[in-house]
Design an enzyme around this catalytic site. Structure first.
Site, PDB file in Angstrom:
ATOM      1  CB  VAL A  58      -0.944  -0.004   1.211  1.00 32.71           C
ATOM      2  CG1 VAL A  58      -1.966   1.126   1.109  1.00 32.71           C
ATOM      3  CG2 VAL A  58      -1.658  -1.345   1.309  1.00 32.71           C
ATOM      4  CD  GLU A  59      -0.997   6.345  -2.023  1.00 31.38           C
ATOM      5  OE1 GLU A  59      -0.295   7.339  -2.271  1.00 31.38           O
ATOM      6  OE2 GLU A  59      -2.146   6.199  -2.455  1.00 31.38           O
ATOM      7  CD  GLU A  60      -0.851   3.513   3.754  1.00 32.05           C
ATOM      8  OE1 GLU A  60      -1.696   3.021   4.505  1.00 32.05           O
ATOM      9  OE2 GLU A  60      -0.960   3.492   2.517  1.00 32.05           O
ATOM     10  N   GLY A 140       0.991   9.207  -3.661  1.00 29.76           N
ATOM     11  CA  GLY A 140       2.060   8.367  -4.203  1.00 29.76           C
ATOM     12  C   GLY A 140       1.794   7.863  -5.610  1.00 29.76           C
TER      13      GLY A 140
END
Length: 282
Positions: A58-60, A140
């Site tokens: 996941v992007e974070e 992101g």
């Protein structure tokens, strides 16, 4: 849905798109997905129904979470969605993994997309400094679209979304479409947009020109109706595929486990489809 007791099925366009993408998820691949919303829901449903061994980041920064269901109402960066992650690092760290070539697919949503797969998630109308409407921005998504080998983009089939020119390019597709355009911009060779998915149609890109091509349509729509919802005319595949109607198991999973509040998927346009003909009912 083919149960004789249920000759019709009702769903939203967002639910249909989630179902389409969930069936595209490939086993033993690594996906880099935005931190919330319909793209993440599609990935999670694909993992539960079709590709249990798929990995995702996941992007974070959460690496291969294994969340419990039903999912929480607010998914954005929540600990519940990232439960049992192998690692929870940072956006910079997972972006560096993508830059090293570890991410097979990116999975994102877009406000606008053009014929070369460049897309906008920043503002609509006006200018960057004085937009008519500003959105949350790419987060992101720029890194995902820039560095994943293949990127899948989810959006709605609307003329205001399939545009000749994006109001702002938040994330790169094939730029101007010329050979080597991404490489000249410093992006990794061999990367780029792979599929644009809507409820009614699916698009790919021609390798030689990087132009968008209509590859498949839903049974309840015609090619002409698709084209009227686009600001430009895409290329059209010689043989069009037919997209499946959302199934009973898929819709139950969305409504009971993936998005039980309907916060993301329930706000779309509702349609009722005859399961026998695949056409709109009524």
């Amino acid at each position: 849905m083919t149960d004789s007791d249920n000759p019709t099925v009702s769903f939203t366009d967002i639910e249909a798109t989630v179902c389409h993408i969930s069936r595209m998820i490939e086993e033993d691949k690594l996906y880099f997905v935005q931190m919330a919303g319909a793209p993440l829901m599609a990935l999670l449903m694909g993992k539960r129904l079709y590709a249990p061994n798929v990995g995702y980041v996941v992007e974070e920064g959460a690496v291969c979470p294994d969340p419990e269901f039903p999912l929480p109402r607010m998914m954005l960066g929540s600990s519940g969605v990232h439960y049992r992650a192998v690692q929870w690092t940072s956006m910079l760290m997972v972006d560096s993994h993508a830059a090293l070539g570890f991410m097979d697919y990116g999975l994102l949503a877009a406000l606008q997309v053009d014929r070369f797969g460049n897309f906008n998630s920043t503002h609509i109308g006006g200018t960057y400094d004085k937009p008519e409407r500003r959105f949350g921005g790419p987060g992101g998504a720029n890194e995902i679209a820039s560095q994943c080998w293949r990127t899948i983009i989810m959006t709605k089939l609307q003329k205001r979304k399939f545009v000749e020119k994006c109001d702002f390019v938040s994330s790169p597709g094939y730029l101007d479409g010329t050979p080597g355009a991404r490489e000249r911009a410093g992006l990794p060779s061999g990367t780029g947009p792979w599929r644009i998915v809507t409820a009614e149609a699916m698009f790919g890109f021609v390798e030689a020109t990087h132009e968008m091509r209509l590859d498949a349509i839903a049974p309840w729509i015609t090619v002409e109706e698709v084209l009227t919802q686009m600001d430009f005319r895409p290329l059209i595949a010689d043989k069009l595929g037919v997209m499946q109607i959302p199934g009973e198991q898929e819709l139950k999973m969305i409504r009971a486990d993936i998005d039980p509040s309907g916060l993301s998927t329930g706000r779309g346009e509702w349609m009722t489809i005859d399961c026998t003909t695949g056409k709109r009912a009524g």
